[in-house]
Design a protein around this motif. Structure first.
Motif, mmCIF file in Angstrom:
data_model
loop_
_atom_site.group_PDB
_atom_site.id
_atom_site.type_symbol
_atom_site.label_atom_id
_atom_site.label_comp_id
_atom_site.label_asym_id
_atom_site.label_seq_id
_atom_site.Cartn_x
_atom_site.Cartn_y
_atom_site.Cartn_z
ATOM 1 N N ASN A 2 121.113 11.382 18.539
ATOM 2 C CA ASN A 2 121.320 11.328 17.099
ATOM 3 C C ASN A 2 120.784 12.607 16.456
ATOM 4 O OD1 ASN A 2 120.453 10.807 14.328
ATOM 5 N ND2 ASN A 2 121.111 8.713 14.712
ATOM 6 N N TRP A 3 121.513 13.168 15.497
ATOM 7 C CA TRP A 3 121.113 14.437 14.898
ATOM 8 C C TRP A 3 119.869 14.326 14.041
ATOM 9 C CZ3 TRP A 3 121.980 19.060 16.499
ATOM 10 C CH2 TRP A 3 122.991 19.210 17.452
ATOM 11 N N ASP A 4 119.559 13.151 13.533
ATOM 12 C CA ASP A 4 118.288 12.967 12.829
ATOM 13 C C ASP A 4 117.125 13.157 13.801
ATOM 14 O OD1 ASP A 4 119.481 12.438 10.373
ATOM 15 O OD2 ASP A 4 119.615 10.290 10.773
ATOM 16 N N ILE A 5 117.303 12.672 15.024
ATOM 17 C CA ILE A 5 116.277 12.827 16.057
ATOM 18 C C ILE A 5 116.159 14.292 16.463
ATOM 19 C CG2 ILE A 5 115.648 12.250 18.437
ATOM 20 C CD1 ILE A 5 116.998 9.500 17.924
ATOM 21 N N VAL A 6 117.300 14.971 16.612
ATOM 22 C CA VAL A 6 117.285 16.392 16.973
ATOM 23 C C VAL A 6 116.508 17.177 15.927
ATOM 24 C CG1 VAL A 6 118.695 18.471 17.268
ATOM 25 C CG2 VAL A 6 119.433 16.318 18.289
ATOM 26 N N GLU A 7 116.790 16.930 14.653
ATOM 27 C CA GLU A 7 116.088 17.648 13.592
ATOM 28 C C GLU A 7 114.591 17.347 13.628
ATOM 29 O OE1 GLU A 7 117.930 17.183 9.743
ATOM 30 O OE2 GLU A 7 119.884 17.737 10.539
ATOM 31 N N GLY A 8 114.242 16.095 13.890
ATOM 32 C CA GLY A 8 112.842 15.710 13.935
ATOM 33 C C GLY A 8 112.086 16.306 15.113
ATOM 34 N N LYS A 9 112.779 16.510 16.225
ATOM 35 C CA LYS A 9 112.152 17.044 17.440
ATOM 36 C C LYS A 9 112.522 18.502 17.687
ATOM 37 C CE LYS A 9 111.759 12.736 19.937
ATOM 38 N NZ LYS A 9 111.842 12.140 21.259
ATOM 39 N N TRP A 10 112.980 19.179 16.667
ATOM 40 C CA TRP A 10 113.502 20.532 16.838
ATOM 41 C C TRP A 10 112.508 21.475 17.499
ATOM 42 C CZ3 TRP A 10 117.703 22.676 17.807
ATOM 43 C CH2 TRP A 10 117.899 24.048 17.671
#
Length: 65
Positions: A2-10
């Motif tokens: 999920n891209w929300d997760i990607v942004e959070g773990k960037w």
């Protein structure tokens, strides 16, 4: 992924992204901040890919994360 997760773990994912696409600079990675559209745009710019190719590469890479 999920891209929300990607942004959070960037910050954790940047190393893997740089390893995969070595032509991206640290500034590129900072500007992307895990944003799918910005990432695809930078890959288009650096590698001369079409928008569709860049988006597919990004999606394929993060699907396996």
């Amino acid at each position: 992924m999920n891209w929300d997760i990607v942004e959070g773990k960037w910050e954790q994912l940047k190393g893997s992204v740089k390893e995969k696409w070595g032509d991206l600079t640290d500034d590129d990675l900072t500007q992307m901040a895990g944003n799918r559209d910005k990432m695809a745009g930078k890959l288009q710019e650096r590698y001369g890919w079409t928008k569709q190719d860049a988006e597919k590469n990004v999606d394929d890479f993060f699907r396996d994360r």
